[in-house]
Design a protein around this motif. Structure first.
Motif, short mmCIF file in Angstrom:
data_model
loop_
_atom_site.label_atom_id
_atom_site.label_comp_id
_atom_site.label_asym_id
_atom_site.label_seq_id
_atom_site.Cartn_x
_atom_site.Cartn_y
_atom_site.Cartn_z
N GLN A 181 0.86 -1.09 -0.03
CA GLN A 181 -0.22 -0.05 0.01
C GLN A 181 0.68 1.26 0.03
O GLN A 181 1.84 1.31 0.72
N PHE A 182 0.61 2.18 -0.83
CA PHE A 182 1.23 3.35 -0.84
C PHE A 182 1.25 4.52 0.46
O PHE A 182 0.19 4.36 0.91
N THR A 183 2.25 4.90 0.85
CA THR A 183 2.11 5.66 2.01
C THR A 183 2.70 7.10 2.06
O THR A 183 2.33 7.88 2.77
N GLY A 184 3.54 7.42 0.76
CA GLY A 184 4.03 8.59 0.80
C GLY A 184 5.17 8.58 -0.13
O GLY A 184 5.42 7.62 -0.68
N MET A 185 5.78 9.62 -0.20
CA MET A 185 7.29 9.82 -1.16
C MET A 185 8.24 10.41 -0.87
O MET A 185 8.11 11.60 -0.19
N GLU A 186 9.41 10.05 -0.94
CA GLU A 186 10.74 10.97 -0.89
C GLU A 186 10.63 11.74 -1.89
O GLU A 186 10.35 11.56 -3.24
N MET A 187 11.24 13.05 -1.82
CA MET A 187 11.21 14.07 -3.04
C MET A 187 12.46 14.55 -3.07
O MET A 187 12.83 15.22 -2.13
N ARG A 188 13.22 14.42 -4.19
CA ARG A 188 14.31 15.02 -4.34
C ARG A 188 14.51 15.73 -5.64
O ARG A 188 14.06 15.47 -6.76
N GLY A 189 15.29 16.85 -5.60
CA GLY A 189 15.52 17.60 -6.76
C GLY A 189 16.79 18.47 -6.55
O GLY A 189 17.50 18.52 -5.69
N PRO A 190 17.17 19.31 -7.73
CA PRO A 190 18.61 20.06 -7.41
C PRO A 190 18.24 21.24 -6.32
O PRO A 190 19.43 21.51 -5.76
N ASP A 191 17.11 21.54 -5.98
CA ASP A 191 16.94 22.46 -5.00
C ASP A 191 16.03 22.10 -3.89
O ASP A 191 15.75 22.90 -3.19
N TYR A 192 15.72 20.62 -3.78
CA TYR A 192 14.73 20.40 -2.89
C TYR A 192 15.02 19.17 -2.14
O TYR A 192 15.61 18.18 -2.70
N LYS A 193 14.70 18.78 -0.97
CA LYS A 193 14.95 17.43 -0.40
C LYS A 193 13.73 17.46 0.80
O LYS A 193 13.52 18.32 1.64
N GLY A 194 12.97 16.41 0.43
CA GLY A 194 11.99 16.42 1.83
C GLY A 194 10.86 15.21 1.50
O GLY A 194 11.26 14.03 0.58
N PHE A 195 10.30 14.94 2.41
CA PHE A 195 9.06 13.78 2.31
C PHE A 195 7.96 14.35 2.46
O PHE A 195 7.54 15.45 3.05
N SER A 196 6.84 13.67 1.63
CA SER A 196 5.29 14.23 1.49
C SER A 196 4.84 14.18 2.86
O SER A 196 5.13 13.70 3.76
N THR A 197 4.04 15.38 3.04
CA THR A 197 3.07 15.68 4.16
C THR A 197 1.78 14.98 3.96
O THR A 197 1.33 14.64 2.84
N GLY A 198 1.25 14.60 5.30
CA GLY A 198 -0.35 13.72 5.33
C GLY A 198 0.08 12.43 4.99
O GLY A 198 1.38 11.96 4.77
N GLY A 199 -1.19 11.58 4.88
CA GLY A 199 -0.86 10.17 4.46
C GLY A 199 -0.36 9.40 5.84
O GLY A 199 0.02 10.08 6.83
N VAL A 200 0.22 8.21 5.44
CA VAL A 200 0.89 7.33 6.45
C VAL A 200 2.17 7.59 6.62
O VAL A 200 2.55 7.84 8.06
N GLY A 201 2.97 8.19 5.76
CA GLY A 201 4.35 8.65 6.09
C GLY A 201 5.31 7.40 5.52
O GLY A 201 5.02 6.67 4.94
N LYS A 202 6.58 7.72 6.07
CA LYS A 202 7.77 6.85 5.80
C LYS A 202 7.54 5.45 5.81
O LYS A 202 6.98 4.87 7.25
N ARG A 203 7.70 4.49 5.15
CA ARG A 203 7.67 2.82 5.22
C ARG A 203 9.05 2.38 4.49
O ARG A 203 10.14 2.65 4.93
N LEU A 204 8.68 2.11 3.10
CA LEU A 204 9.92 1.71 2.38
C LEU A 204 10.08 1.99 0.87
O LEU A 204 8.68 1.74 0.33
N PHE A 205 10.86 2.58 0.25
CA PHE A 205 10.84 2.60 -0.96
C PHE A 205 11.41 1.24 -1.38
O PHE A 205 12.32 0.65 -0.90
N CYS A 206 11.04 0.80 -2.54
CA CYS A 206 11.46 -0.69 -3.17
C CYS A 206 11.55 -0.65 -4.38
O CYS A 206 10.83 -0.18 -5.23
N PHE A 207 12.68 -1.30 -5.02
CA PHE A 207 12.93 -1.46 -6.47
C PHE A 207 13.63 -2.84 -6.80
O PHE A 207 14.47 -3.18 -6.00
#
Length: 399
Positions: A181-207
């Motif tokens: 189940q989707f819980t949130g997302m890591e967000m990375r860019g040239p000028d930004y670093k953060g994690f999404s607000t709301g939702g369940v929050g951090k669990r695991l990115f998997c690949f």
């Protein structure tokens, strides 16, 4: 304050800036405001500042700070770089010079649970509206040119639904729980670093870098999604490997989710955990924590980190790419491999190789007693999930 180049003068300026600028002033400049509950305890030693869902605690009379949801802490210099990782020491000094003599206003913004909170969009809604990065898009260029990820790794992550393109050239890395189940997302860019607000929050990115058709017998845990993809690009035996990221600091719920995934992997023959954390003090703490969790569920584990102090796996990947572009002969990155099982024995520095499991056996590591994985409900029995088998390319973590 005039800038001088002598080391002594520079050190004096650093000390003056550290003592003259309050962390509270830096936070207010960045849009943080004092929490309403903390206002009632203004004489307290710790003051909580908030910006939307972010929170920073200021302590030591404004000289120190820490992030209760992450791993950040330190003095005013580290705070400026924590809020904007793109700034170097020179940029930080310029910003702090302009804040000398300024006192915090301790302005309060009331936080209510009214219409504004209810109207906040669910991160799953934002995620579903986005598409995977394509050749030439801003996020694709950020990942392949700035971060040095191979095209095929970025393409596979997008095909698996693990990676999407956000606004302003950011890359979004989806987090899911042990049920997919989707819980949130890591967000990375040239000028930004953060994690999404709301939702369940951090669990695991998997690949999965392979076809995903075989069961997972090797679990790789990194600190950031870009490091997970970088490790996959460097890895020589992706078959049956699940590359994951915790997104940095973990909540108790996130730790419980990771432990559940470890139990699922431990049910497979010759299963093992690779703790691929950074080569720093925080990586040391993560390694100890993950090794203890693996020991509890009967899963072999070992740590492998970049040899350079403070390095992460993306730094290793970019260094190798630069060497190849310069025409030098590429070599396997030298890493520190230490067994973190019951005996706590450590190996000498080794080269990354597919004989990881053999190395563990050569060092006399004993496999911890296997713990039976919990009996998980079939997909058709899970609340809110449709019946039917999952495909091998699913971004979920059904193992």
């Amino acid at each position: 304050m005039a800038y001088t180049s002598s080391p002594e003068a520079q050190q004096r300026e650093l000390d003056e800036l550290r003592n003259a600028v309050s962390c509270a002033v830096v936070l207010e400049k960045a849009g943080f405001r004092l929490d309403r509950q903390a206002t009632a305890q203004r004489s307290a030693r710790n003051l909580k500042f908030r910006r939307d869902s972010e929170a920073i605690i200021v302590n030591h009379d404004g000289k120190g700070w820490w992030d209760p949801k992450g791993d950040g802490k330190g003095d005013v210099f580290k705070l400026v770089q924590y809020l904007d990782p793109s700034k170097n020491l020179g940029h930080v000094r310029q910003e702090l010079r302009a804040l000398i003599g300024r006192s915090p206003t301790l302005e309060v913004v009331e936080r209510t649970k009214g219409a504004a909170d209810r109207s906040r969009r669910d991160p799953a809604e934002l995620w579903n509206r986005r598409t995977a990065p394509g050749q030439g898009t801003a996020a694709w260029r950020y990942l392949t040119e700035i971060r040095g990820l191979p095209d095929h790794i970025v393409a596979i992550a997008g095909q698996q639904g693990a990676l999407k393109e956000g606004p302003h050239g950011t890359a979004w890395f989806g987090h899911r729980d042990a049920d997919g189940q989707f819980t949130g997302m890591e967000m990375r860019g040239p000028d930004y670093k953060g994690f999404s607000t709301g939702g369940v929050g951090k669990r695991l990115f998997c690949f999965r870098a392979d076809g995903g058709e075989e069961p997972v017998t090797r679990l790789v845990v990194t600190e950031a999604a870009i490091d997970a993809l970088s490790f996959a690009a460097l890895d020589r035996f992706p078959k049956g490997t699940l590359y994951t990221s915790t997104g940095g600091g973990m909540s108790p719920e996130s730790e419980a989710n990771l432990k559940r995934v470890m139990m699922q992997v431990a049910a497979q023959p010759e299963a093992r955990l690779v703790v691929a954390v950074d080569n720093d003090m925080q990586g040391d703490r993560y390694a100890g924590k993950f090794a203890a969790m693996a020991q509890d569920v009967g899963l072999w584990s070992g740590r492998i980190s970049p040899k350079g102090s403070g390095e992460d796996w993306n730094a290793v990947l970019r260094t190798r790419r630069e060497g190849m572009e310069a025409g030098s002969v590429p070599v396997a990155p030298l890493c520190r491999l230490s067994e973190v099982l019951g005996s706590g024995s450590k190996a000498q520095p080794e080269t990354v190789s597919p004989s990881w499991l053999g190395q563990a056996e050569a060092h006399g590591t004993q496999r911890p007693p296997r713990v039976s994985a919990p009996s998980l409900p079939a997909p058709s029995e899970r609340v809110g999930k449709p019946a039917g088998p999952r495909s091998g390319s699913s971004p979920g973590m059904s193992l």
